[in-house]
Design a protein around this motif. Structure first.
Motif: not given
Length: 581
Positions: A360-378
């Motif tokens: 779980v940590f691997v997937l969600l931490d990867t999502w955090r980095h990708i989200k920040a790279e692409l500038g994804i906001s809710p």
């Protein structure tokens, strides 16, 4: 709907391009896009569907008894190709044949019974003294008066009370009188004379140690009571007999009623005593021991909560980890038809907790980095950009987790070469649990992630007091092309453009700060042509590897039986104690 259109496009492309390698790769990419787009566009449907499916499978597994322990296989731990096992099997077969033919001895046909062995030790050089014999008598008188010991049918089999006090009826009615020294000496001389004539065949031999001949004294003696199984017998032993010792012996949290002092004995009056009662001690200790698994679950849950910063994600990530155990039972027992399941298999819960949380940590931490790279906001972000971010996270994570999960599962599958059946089957069950955790991580966790991101992100009701970590990289310059990458600038939150001012990059998490500000600079610090910190760490790890290799070469098969109980448990080393004394 868009996912259905994507699926139809994939199918049409398969028909038109065939099954070439390039076509398969393209179609696989299109299918993955269609699969992940469902999570982005219908997160709540995916989440509810996954939840109900996992819950239903877990309920089926528990209701069908697939998680019930197998406790009736006494020879489960035997090596079936070993000489002892083959001899024991031949004996049991002969016993069954004798029972079936009616030639079995009468005593072997009796009802099931339970043995109570009492080993006494003197604080001096002779246990046959007036005070010590009286204390032994007073302790055993409780057994005689309990109603479970039928004196007329030979209960007890042997006892110093029976030899020195004579009639048990007198002991029961008159109590334990203080014998005179002359009476004891006379009886000791009679015992010595009989032992001198008949040796170990003497009826007195079971209550004597090997030091008695020639000295007429012994520091050790014992009694043996044989009870027929009856209601209330264990209550008498564990609630009346053992609590009367000093200190009282009782079951407690992580404590057995057979745990004595350092010498594995306790006191009854002036005598030390060690007790063996035929009972299911393993199961009595397993229940409180396995309650520690609850503390492990709570600890892992709090760790997930603190790391993810979301109570919602922590609850359902823990849910998917826990239900992998009963669902594994469906494949283990229902599909592969392995019927054996014991307490060793339940220990896999600790393995599942660690590996499941790591996935779980691997997937969600990867999502955090990708989200920040692409500038994804809710708050303001297109579905296309969100799907692209989820795809990047999923593809990176699926490969990494597959490699670790596959190698770990194969390590447990290798236990299939073991000749000990519980270890072999435990490996099967562990491998299934690990594989299912991987499958759940790439199917259910994305649904949790999307529901949280689109509907719950930033809600304090779902967050603990520990604020969630925001991983923020260096902002990229917006591209001039008109594709979806131009929407990155729209999706950046104002605070995500601000990096840490401590010179450590744009990582705000505690671990990231530690790595960025301290660990990496130390590893890169160079003195001349040498990086001393990195070299020192390498040399330390090399030394650890060398000493590990040296000790691994010296490993040998175990030469002593496994110790299952605490060191002061009265059953530990009991066979050796009997042989030596």
């Amino acid at each position: 709907p868009f996912p259905r259109v994507q699926l139809m496009a994939v199918l049409e492309e398969v028909k038109s391009e065939g099954w070439s390698g390039k076509a398969l790769a393209n179609n696989a990419d299109r299918a993955l896009d269609w699969y992940l787009d469902i999570y982005v566009r219908r997160p709540r449907s995916c989440f509810v569907g996954c939840c109900l499916t996992l819950l239903l499978l877990a309920i089926i597994a528990v209701a069908a008894g697939l998680m019930n322990m197998t406790l009736d296989q006494e020879s489960a731990w035997d090596v079936h190709t070993g000489l002892f096992t083959e001899s024991n099997t031949a004996f049991e077969q002969a016993r069954k044949a004798a029972r079936d033919s009616g030639r079995m001895l009468q005593e072997d046909k009796e009802d099931k019974h339970k043995d109570l062995l009492l080993f006494y030790k003197s604080n001096g050089d002779n246990i046959f003294t007036p005070e010590q014999l009286r204390d032994i008598c007073m302790f055993e008188r409780q057994v005689l008066l309990s109603g479970f010991c039928d004196v007329g049918s030979g209960c007890p089999k042997f006892s110093p009370v029976k030899q020195f006090y004579g009639s048990f009826s007198n002991v029961a009615s008159q109590g334990c009188l203080l014998l005179t020294a002359a009476t004891i000496q006379s009886k000791a001389a009679e015992i010595a004379s009989d032992v001198a004539k008949t040796g170990s065949a003497s009826s007195f031999a079971p209550i004597l140690s090997s030091t008695f001949p020639g000295k007429n004294r012994t520091t050790l003696t014992r009694s043996m009571y044989v009870f027929k199984e009856a209601d209330g017998l264990e209550d008498f032993i564990f609630k009346k007999l053992l609590p009367g010792l000093d200190p009282p012996l009782e079951y407690g949290f992580l404590r057995s009623a057979f745990q004595g002092e350092d010498d594995r004995m306790t006191s009854t009056g002036s005598v030390r005593v060690r007790i063996f009662f035929e009972t299911d001690e393993f199961m009595k200790l397993l229940v409180p021991d396995f309650s520690l698994a609850l503390f492990s679950v709570v600890f892992v849950f709090l760790t997930i909560w603190a790391h993810l910063g979301s109570l919602f994600m922590a609850v359902f990530c823990m849910f998917q980890i826990i239900v992998s155990l009963p669902i594994s039972g469906i494949f283990y027992r229902g599909v592969f038809r392995v019927g054996y399941f014991e307490f060793v298999h339940v220990l896999i819960v600790y393995l599942v907790l660690g590996i499941g949380a790591d996935d779980v940590f691997v997937l969600l931490d990867t999502w955090r980095h990708i989200k920040a790279e692409l500038g994804i906001s809710p708050r303001a972000c297109s579905y296309e950009l969100l799907a692209r971010g989820l795809r990047r996270s999923w593809t990176r994570t699926a490969t990494a987790i597959f490699n670790t999960s596959f190698t770990t599962a194969m390590a447990f599958v290798s236990m299939s070469i073991s000749k000990v059946m519980p270890m072999k089957t435990c490996g099967y069950f562990a491998a299934i649990c690990i594989i299912l955790n991987y499958i759940f991580c790439i199917t259910f966790t994305p649904a949790i992630l999307m529901v949280h991101h689109l509907h719950l992100s930033g809600k304090r009701c779902c967050c603990p007091s520990l604020a969630p970590n925001h991983v923020v990289p260096e902002p990229e310059a917006p591209k001039e092309s008109g594709d979806s990458d131009s929407k990155v600038e729209e999706c950046h939150e104002e605070k995500s453009l601000v990096c840490n001012q401590g010179g450590g990059g744009c990582f705000s998490g505690c671990v990231e700060k530690l790595l960025q500000n301290y660990y990496l600079p130390l590893m890169q610090k160079q003195v001349g042509p040498v990086k001393p910190v990195a070299l020192t760490c390498f040399l330390i790890m090399l030394a650890v590897a060398i000493q590990g290799l040296v000790h691994a070469i010296q490993l040998t098969p175990p030469s002593k039986p496994e110790v299952w109980f605490p060191n002061n448990h009265m059953w530990n080393g009991l066979s050796r104690f009997i042989v030596d004394s």
